[in-house]
Motif scaffolding. Sequence first.
Motif, mmCIF file in Angstrom:
data_model
loop_
_atom_site.group_PDB
_atom_site.id
_atom_site.type_symbol
_atom_site.label_atom_id
_atom_site.label_comp_id
_atom_site.label_asym_id
_atom_site.label_seq_id
_atom_site.Cartn_x
_atom_site.Cartn_y
_atom_site.Cartn_z
ATOM 1 N N GLU A 521 25.511 35.317 8.667
ATOM 2 C CA GLU A 521 24.474 36.510 8.856
ATOM 3 C C GLU A 521 25.622 37.912 9.194
ATOM 4 O OE1 GLU A 521 21.341 38.458 9.897
ATOM 5 O OE2 GLU A 521 21.296 36.468 9.246
ATOM 6 N N GLY A 522 25.031 38.993 8.791
ATOM 7 C CA GLY A 522 25.503 40.203 9.098
ATOM 8 C C GLY A 522 26.673 40.580 8.018
ATOM 9 N N ARG A 523 26.552 39.672 6.805
ATOM 10 C CA ARG A 523 27.391 40.326 5.583
ATOM 11 C C ARG A 523 26.767 40.227 4.223
ATOM 12 N NH1 ARG A 523 32.658 36.213 5.160
ATOM 13 N NH2 ARG A 523 31.600 34.669 4.547
ATOM 14 N N ARG A 524 26.904 40.691 3.437
ATOM 15 C CA ARG A 524 26.537 40.384 1.944
ATOM 16 C C ARG A 524 27.799 40.982 1.092
ATOM 17 N NH1 ARG A 524 24.586 45.459 0.107
ATOM 18 N NH2 ARG A 524 24.238 46.919 1.887
ATOM 19 N N TYR A 525 27.229 41.026 -0.218
ATOM 20 C CA TYR A 525 28.267 41.423 -1.223
ATOM 21 C C TYR A 525 27.691 42.382 -2.361
ATOM 22 C CZ TYR A 525 30.730 37.343 0.716
ATOM 23 O OH TYR A 525 31.062 36.352 1.633
ATOM 24 N N GLU A 526 28.543 43.306 -2.784
ATOM 25 C CA GLU A 526 28.148 44.247 -3.774
ATOM 26 C C GLU A 526 29.373 44.152 -4.684
ATOM 27 O OE1 GLU A 526 27.120 48.143 -2.601
ATOM 28 O OE2 GLU A 526 25.327 47.513 -1.296
ATOM 29 N N LEU A 530 32.984 43.162 0.032
ATOM 30 C CA LEU A 530 32.212 42.644 1.237
ATOM 31 C C LEU A 530 31.634 43.548 2.137
ATOM 32 C CD1 LEU A 530 31.667 40.257 3.251
ATOM 33 C CD2 LEU A 530 34.011 40.648 4.132
ATOM 34 N N ILE A 531 30.431 43.713 2.437
ATOM 35 C CA ILE A 531 29.545 44.599 3.290
ATOM 36 C C ILE A 531 29.418 44.031 4.444
ATOM 37 C CG2 ILE A 531 27.867 46.182 3.549
ATOM 38 C CD1 ILE A 531 29.710 46.557 0.766
ATOM 39 N N ARG A 532 29.783 44.231 5.607
ATOM 40 C CA ARG A 532 29.601 44.011 6.954
ATOM 41 C C ARG A 532 28.627 44.979 7.620
ATOM 42 N NH1 ARG A 532 33.056 40.260 9.239
ATOM 43 N NH2 ARG A 532 31.343 40.204 10.652
ATOM 44 N N TYR A 533 27.277 44.422 8.473
ATOM 45 C CA TYR A 533 26.689 45.234 8.920
ATOM 46 C C TYR A 533 26.112 44.394 10.177
ATOM 47 C CZ TYR A 533 23.206 41.817 6.541
ATOM 48 O OH TYR A 533 22.694 40.650 6.623
ATOM 49 N N LYS A 534 25.448 45.344 11.058
ATOM 50 C CA LYS A 534 25.122 44.777 12.805
ATOM 51 C C LYS A 534 24.123 45.853 13.068
ATOM 52 C CE LYS A 534 27.795 44.660 15.844
ATOM 53 N NZ LYS A 534 28.913 44.183 16.757
ATOM 54 N N ASN A 535 23.427 45.421 13.855
ATOM 55 C CA ASN A 535 22.431 46.279 14.682
ATOM 56 C C ASN A 535 23.005 46.988 15.853
ATOM 57 O OD1 ASN A 535 20.314 45.599 12.678
ATOM 58 N ND2 ASN A 535 19.683 43.678 14.053
#
Length: 678
Positions: A521-526, A530-535
Motif C-alpha cells: 500500500e502506498g506505492r505504484r510504478y510508472e 517507483l512512485i510513493r504516495y500517502k495521505n
Amino acid sequence: MANSEILHSKLIKARVAELEYKQLTVENIRRIYIEETGKEPPGSITIYHSDELPKHVKDYDSGFDGTVIHFMDLEAGINQSYTITRGSEMGENNGNGPPSDWLYNTFGIFGGKAQNQLQDARHFEKHVSNEINSAADKEVNNIIRQGKHIDPETLTKYGIGHSLGGNLIQTIQILDQPFENVLAINDAPPSIYQLAGLDLKFRHAIFSKFNIRNRRLDDIYEINPNKLKGFAEEYYHAQGQSIHHLTIKEEILYSVIGFRGFLDLGSREVLTTYPQTDGIAKYMNRVSDENLYIIQQFVAKHAPAYEKSGFDGLNRSMFGIDQKFFTLIDDIKQDWKKIFEPPKWKRGAVPMTIGVIGFGSFTVDMPFAYPVKEFPSDFFSNQQEFISRALEIKAKLQDLTEVLPSLLALVGEISEDLLKIIQVHVEEMLGSIQRMIEAIGSAALDVGKNLVKGSFTNNLSQHENILTVIDLAVTIEQEGSNIQNSYQAIIDDTNDFVGEFGDAAHAHGMEHVVNSLNQVEGRRYEGSDLIRYKNATDGRTIEVNLSSAVRIYQLGLDKCMEKEEALTSWRRLYYTEYVDDLEFRKQRVMNAIHQMEANPRNYSHLLPVSSSDVKVTKINVHEFIRPLDPMFQDSFEGMYHYLREEIEKAKAMISRVRKSIEELYEEDQSISKLFELR
C-alpha cells in the motif's frame, strides 16, 4: 544467499525485465533491488547485451534482443545468471526498421517454420555462459593465489521472458534445460509445429503416434490439433515443470492459447486486473480452426524465405517483389534513356591511291569519322527478365487473394467492429492487387510474343513494347505503394481500437504487470520508476516519484562536486599565475641583488668609464618591489567565497529535499540507502 535466488520475487524479476525495453544498467538493477528489498544486491554485477556479441545468423539481423545479468561473489558462494529475452517490438532500430519480432511471431511460432530468433537466443545463452565460466575460473585462480581456500561454485542459471521473449525463454528450456527455473510473463505460447521442426525425437514420436508413414514434417499440420496438443503436452510434461507463467487474464496473448498448435506447459499464476470484463478470450474462442489452418498453411509456405533472407526475402516469396526487382526497373529506365543519346563518333581511315604528274602514284590512309550507335549490353535481357518477374508477381498476388478472404473471415469471427475498421483497407488492397494482376497479364501478352519469337533483338521498331514494359514498371511501383499504405492504415486504425481489445493490449505491457504484482500500500510504478504516495493530514494525497527524486539528488550532488572541482582548480590557477608567480619573480630579483652585492668586481663593465684604474669595491641596492594590488586580491577572494557559498547553498537545498522525503516516509529505512546509491 548462496543457495537462493538473488532476484527472488516475481516483482523484482518483472521490474528488471521491464528495463530490457529501456535502459538495463548495473545502476538501475541496484536501484530496483534496493527499492524492493532495502538491501544492496550481493556480489559484483556484470551485464552482457546481445547486440555486443556475435550473432548466430550472419546474413541479416533476426530481430532477437536479450541480456544476461551475472551476480558473482565466489567467496560467498554466489554465481548466478539471469537470461532475459525481450518481447515483441514494432520495428528494429528504434521502430524505424522492419517488424522482425512480429514476423517471427507469425512465421516462427504460429507457422512453426522460422527458427532464426530462437537459434540466436540459444547461441547467445550458450556464448554468455562460456564467458561467465571463463571469468569465474579466473576469479578462482586469483583467490587461490592469495592463499585462500575456495570451492568453485557452479553457475546457476535462471530465465525471464516477456511476450515473444517468454516464448523464446521457455522454448530454450524445453529443448536444452539450461535454467533452474523460468518465468514467462504474458508469453506467446510455444508451438508444437516449431518444436517438431527443432526436436527430432519429438517429431519421430509424432510420426509413430499418429501413423505418419512418409514422415514428412508438413503432414503434422493435418493432424487433429486437439489430439496433437494433448500428446505434445504429455510428451513435454517433465520439461515444463520448471516453467512458471505469470499472466494477466485480460491480456491479448492469453486469449490465443487455445489456437491450433499452441502448448500450455508448467504452472501458471493468472491475475485478474480488469474485473469489469472477462477479457477477449470469448471473442478469440469464436475463431474457426478451418480459417486458422488456411492462414497457417500460407505463412508456413513463406516462412523459409523469411528465415533465409529476412524481410526482403519474405517480400519476394509472398509478393514476388524484392529490392533486386526495383533495381532491375531502374536499369531498364536508364538503358532506355541511353538509346536516345547522340551516337558516339569513331575515327577510321581508308587507303587511297593518289597520282602526281612527274612523281608517279602512291597510297595514303585518308582519315574520316562516322557515327556508331551502341545499345546497352543488358537492355534486351533485362526486359525479358522483367517480364518473367512480373509473371511471378502475378502468381504470388493470386495466391494472396485466396488467403485474404480467410483472414477477413477470421477477423469477422473475432469482432464485427474490428472487421468494419479494416475491411475498407483490405478492399483497397485487393483493388490494387487486381489492377496489378490485370496490368501484368496485358503487358505480358503484348510483349511476350515478341520475346518468344526473338524479334526483340536489336530492333528499335519494337519501341512501343519497350514503353509498355516501362509503363508496367510504373504501375507495379504505384500499386505496390498503395498496398503498403493500406497495410499501414490497418495497423494505425487498429491501434486505436478501444474497449476490451484496448484493455487487452494495455494489460500485455510490462508496466501493467508490475503494478498488478505490487502488494504494498502506498506505492505504484510508472515505467521503471517507483512512485510513493500517502495521505496528508488535510486529506490531500502526496505523491513522490522516488526514483526521479534520487536521480535529481545524485545529479545535483554530482553537479555541485563538478563546481567544487572547477572552483578549486580556478583558485589553484590564480595562486599559480599571480601570487606564486609574483613571489617567484621577486625571489629571482632578490637573488640577482645579492649576487651583485656579494661580487661587486664582476660588474665593473657596467660603469660609464673604461679606465683600468677605476675599481668597483661595493654595490648597495635599495630595492622596492610593489606587492599585488590589495583590491585585486580582495576581488578574487570575494568572488571565490561567493561561489563557494552558492555551492554550499545548493548542496544544502538538495539535502533538504532528501531529508524531507526521508521524514515523509520515515517508516521505510530503505529510502536512505536509495539516496546513497552509487
